[in-house]
Design a protein around this motif. Structure first.
Motif, PDB file in Angstrom:
ATOM      1  N   TRP A  23      50.225 -37.355  41.092  1.00 41.70           N
ATOM      2  CA  TRP A  23      51.659 -37.414  40.770  1.00 41.70           C
ATOM      3  C   TRP A  23      52.057 -38.829  40.360  1.00 41.70           C
ATOM      4  O   TRP A  23      52.731 -39.032  39.348  1.00 41.70           O
ATOM      5  CB  TRP A  23      52.476 -36.940  41.976  1.00 41.70           C
ATOM      6  CG  TRP A  23      53.931 -36.751  41.688  1.00 41.70           C
ATOM      7  CD1 TRP A  23      54.524 -35.641  41.166  1.00 41.70           C
ATOM      8  CD2 TRP A  23      54.988 -37.690  41.936  1.00 41.70           C
ATOM      9  NE1 TRP A  23      55.888 -35.833  41.069  1.00 41.70           N
ATOM     10  CE2 TRP A  23      56.199 -37.081  41.533  1.00 41.70           C
ATOM     11  CE3 TRP A  23      55.036 -38.981  42.450  1.00 41.70           C
ATOM     12  CZ2 TRP A  23      57.432 -37.727  41.640  1.00 41.70           C
ATOM     13  CZ3 TRP A  23      56.264 -39.616  42.550  1.00 41.70           C
ATOM     14  CH2 TRP A  23      57.437 -38.979  42.142  1.00 41.70           C
ATOM     15  N   TYR A  24      51.640 -39.828  41.136  1.00 37.86           N
ATOM     16  CA  TYR A  24      51.985 -41.213  40.818  1.00 37.86           C
ATOM     17  C   TYR A  24      51.260 -41.695  39.559  1.00 37.86           C
ATOM     18  O   TYR A  24      51.823 -42.459  38.774  1.00 37.86           O
ATOM     19  CB  TYR A  24      51.721 -42.139  42.006  1.00 37.86           C
ATOM     20  CG  TYR A  24      52.885 -42.143  42.962  1.00 37.86           C
ATOM     21  CD1 TYR A  24      53.989 -42.967  42.755  1.00 37.86           C
ATOM     22  CD2 TYR A  24      52.928 -41.277  44.053  1.00 37.86           C
ATOM     23  CE1 TYR A  24      55.083 -42.947  43.608  1.00 37.86           C
ATOM     24  CE2 TYR A  24      54.020 -41.255  44.913  1.00 37.86           C
ATOM     25  CZ  TYR A  24      55.090 -42.093  44.681  1.00 37.86           C
ATOM     26  OH  TYR A  24      56.168 -42.065  45.511  1.00 37.86           O
ATOM     27  N   SER A  25      50.040 -41.251  39.322  1.00 39.43           N
ATOM     28  CA  SER A  25      49.330 -41.610  38.085  1.00 39.43           C
ATOM     29  C   SER A  25      50.099 -41.111  36.872  1.00 39.43           C
ATOM     30  O   SER A  25      50.260 -41.835  35.883  1.00 39.43           O
ATOM     31  CB  SER A  25      47.914 -41.022  38.080  1.00 39.43           C
ATOM     32  OG  SER A  25      47.098 -41.662  39.014  1.00 39.43           O
ATOM     33  N   ASP A  26      50.575 -39.869  36.956  1.00 39.02           N
ATOM     34  CA  ASP A  26      51.348 -39.307  35.855  1.00 39.02           C
ATOM     35  C   ASP A  26      52.654 -40.070  35.656  1.00 39.02           C
ATOM     36  O   ASP A  26      53.039 -40.387  34.541  1.00 39.02           O
ATOM     37  CB  ASP A  26      51.625 -37.823  36.122  1.00 39.02           C
ATOM     38  CG  ASP A  26      52.335 -37.160  34.964  1.00 39.02           C
ATOM     39  OD1 ASP A  26      51.844 -37.237  33.819  1.00 39.02           O
ATOM     40  OD2 ASP A  26      53.413 -36.573  35.197  1.00 39.02           O
ATOM     41  N   LEU A  90      62.116 -40.245  37.432  1.00 34.50           N
ATOM     42  CA  LEU A  90      61.607 -39.801  38.730  1.00 34.50           C
ATOM     43  C   LEU A  90      62.064 -38.376  39.045  1.00 34.50           C
ATOM     44  O   LEU A  90      61.277 -37.554  39.539  1.00 34.50           O
ATOM     45  CB  LEU A  90      62.038 -40.762  39.827  1.00 34.50           C
ATOM     46  CG  LEU A  90      61.218 -42.052  39.868  1.00 34.50           C
ATOM     47  CD1 LEU A  90      62.008 -43.169  40.519  1.00 34.50           C
ATOM     48  CD2 LEU A  90      59.918 -41.807  40.608  1.00 34.50           C
ATOM     49  N   LEU A  91      63.315 -38.068  38.775  1.00 36.17           N
ATOM     50  CA  LEU A  91      63.820 -36.715  39.017  1.00 36.17           C
ATOM     51  C   LEU A  91      63.084 -35.703  38.138  1.00 36.17           C
ATOM     52  O   LEU A  91      62.753 -34.603  38.592  1.00 36.17           O
ATOM     53  CB  LEU A  91      65.325 -36.654  38.785  1.00 36.17           C
ATOM     54  CG  LEU A  91      66.186 -37.487  39.744  1.00 36.17           C
ATOM     55  CD1 LEU A  91      67.656 -37.428  39.337  1.00 36.17           C
ATOM     56  CD2 LEU A  91      65.990 -37.056  41.194  1.00 36.17           C
ATOM     57  N   ALA A  92      62.797 -36.082  36.893  1.00 34.47           N
ATOM     58  CA  ALA A  92      62.057 -35.195  35.990  1.00 34.47           C
ATOM     59  C   ALA A  92      60.632 -34.958  36.479  1.00 34.47           C
ATOM     60  O   ALA A  92      60.031 -33.930  36.161  1.00 34.47           O
ATOM     61  CB  ALA A  92      62.048 -35.784  34.577  1.00 34.47           C
ATOM     62  N   HIS A  93      60.099 -35.895  37.255  1.00 33.38           N
ATOM     63  CA  HIS A  93      58.751 -35.760  37.816  1.00 33.38           C
ATOM     64  C   HIS A  93      58.747 -35.032  39.162  1.00 33.38           C
ATOM     65  O   HIS A  93      57.719 -34.951  39.812  1.00 33.38           O
ATOM     66  CB  HIS A  93      58.101 -37.138  37.966  1.00 33.38           C
ATOM     67  CG  HIS A  93      57.373 -37.571  36.743  1.00 33.38           C
ATOM     68  ND1 HIS A  93      58.013 -38.082  35.634  1.00 33.38           N
ATOM     69  CD2 HIS A  93      56.051 -37.551  36.445  1.00 33.38           C
ATOM     70  CE1 HIS A  93      57.125 -38.363  34.724  1.00 33.38           C
ATOM     71  NE2 HIS A  93      55.932 -38.054  35.171  1.00 33.38           N
ATOM     72  N   GLY A  94      59.896 -34.561  39.610  1.00 32.02           N
ATOM     73  CA  GLY A  94      59.933 -33.768  40.829  1.00 32.02           C
ATOM     74  C   GLY A  94      60.465 -34.475  42.057  1.00 32.02           C
ATOM     75  O   GLY A  94      60.482 -33.896  43.138  1.00 32.02           O
ATOM     76  N   ALA A  95      60.873 -35.725  41.934  1.00 27.79           N
ATOM     77  CA  ALA A  95      61.514 -36.409  43.060  1.00 27.79           C
ATOM     78  C   ALA A  95      62.920 -35.834  43.228  1.00 27.79           C
ATOM     79  O   ALA A  95      63.453 -35.191  42.323  1.00 27.79           O
ATOM     80  CB  ALA A  95      61.580 -37.912  42.805  1.00 27.79           C
ATOM     81  N   THR A  96      63.522 -36.078  44.381  1.00 22.10           N
ATOM     82  CA  THR A  96      64.901 -35.659  44.622  1.00 22.10           C
ATOM     83  C   THR A  96      65.737 -36.891  44.941  1.00 22.10           C
ATOM     84  O   THR A  96      65.223 -37.888  45.445  1.00 22.10           O
ATOM     85  CB  THR A  96      65.008 -34.644  45.778  1.00 22.10           C
ATOM     86  OG1 THR A  96      64.455 -35.216  46.952  1.00 22.10           O
ATOM     87  CG2 THR A  96      64.283 -33.353  45.445  1.00 22.10           C
ATOM     88  N   PRO A 116      57.829 -36.159  46.146  1.00 21.89           N
ATOM     89  CA  PRO A 116      57.465 -34.830  46.637  1.00 21.89           C
ATOM     90  C   PRO A 116      56.702 -34.835  47.968  1.00 21.89           C
ATOM     91  O   PRO A 116      56.447 -33.785  48.536  1.00 21.89           O
ATOM     92  CB  PRO A 116      56.587 -34.267  45.518  1.00 21.89           C
ATOM     93  CG  PRO A 116      56.985 -34.999  44.303  1.00 21.89           C
ATOM     94  CD  PRO A 116      57.348 -36.383  44.789  1.00 21.89           C
ATOM     95  N   PHE A 117      56.380 -36.028  48.467  1.00 21.14           N
ATOM     96  CA  PHE A 117      55.589 -36.141  49.693  1.00 21.14           C
ATOM     97  C   PHE A 117      56.411 -36.672  50.857  1.00 21.14           C
ATOM     98  O   PHE A 117      55.893 -36.976  51.919  1.00 21.14           O
ATOM     99  CB  PHE A 117      54.357 -37.014  49.414  1.00 21.14           C
ATOM    100  CG  PHE A 117      53.705 -36.594  48.125  1.00 21.14           C
ATOM    101  CD1 PHE A 117      52.904 -35.463  48.070  1.00 21.14           C
ATOM    102  CD2 PHE A 117      53.968 -37.276  46.949  1.00 21.14           C
ATOM    103  CE1 PHE A 117      52.362 -35.024  46.870  1.00 21.14           C
ATOM    104  CE2 PHE A 117      53.426 -36.846  45.745  1.00 21.14           C
ATOM    105  CZ  PHE A 117      52.625 -35.721  45.708  1.00 21.14           C
ATOM    106  N   GLY A 118      57.740 -36.814  50.645  1.00 22.42           N
ATOM    107  CA  GLY A 118      58.645 -37.210  51.716  1.00 22.42           C
ATOM    108  C   GLY A 118      58.890 -38.697  51.846  1.00 22.42           C
ATOM    109  O   GLY A 118      59.519 -39.134  52.805  1.00 22.42           O
TER     110      GLY A 118
END
Length: 133
Positions: A23-26, A90-96, A116-118
């Motif tokens: 996820w972070y690499s992307d 970041l939001l587009a990558h799945g963060a909230t 996504p990992f808290g």
């Protein structure tokens, strides 16, 4: 003489380090430069980010100090040129959203997300930081 002389490594935790590293690499457009162990499921990976090569580590949550949970009340802020654009990416990558874009004074802007990992990631535009780089 300052007790805190600068950030060495920000360490996040995840149940699945390989998934977090992907996820972070992307998100960052780079692969970790360090991985332990080299074979099998990763227990720890590390990226170098930005002009100062600040270190972002991701450790398996099983190795975190006792009582550590996903996320933190402590937020490490990372400099960005545009807080709104970084937040959107970041939001587009799945963060909230943890904290929306917030002006903090003349020319200071912050926001934060939960990955996504808290883990909480802070974003900041600061004229003091940008003037040094």
């Amino acid at each position: 003489m300052s007790t805190l002389k600068g950030m060495t490594t920000m360490v996040l935790t995840a149940e699945d380090v390989d998934k977090a590293a992907e996820w972070y690499s992307d998100l960052l457009g780079i692969a970790p430069y360090f991985r332990q162990p080299e074979e099998g499921p990763a227990a720890y990976v590390e990226f170098r980010i930005g002009a100062d090569e600040d270190e972002l580590g991701i450790m398996n949550r099983a190795y975190a100090p006792e009582g550590t949970t996903a996320g933190s009340s402590s937020i490490t802020y990372w400099y960005v040129d545009d807080v709104e654009a970084a937040l959107a990416k970041l939001l587009a990558h799945g963060a909230t959203t943890h904290m929306p874009v917030t002006p903090r004074g003349p020319e200071f802007v912050t926001a934060s997300v939960i990955d996504p990992f808290g883990n909480v990631l802070g974003l900041m535009y600061s004229p003091h930081w940008s003037g040094q780089h």
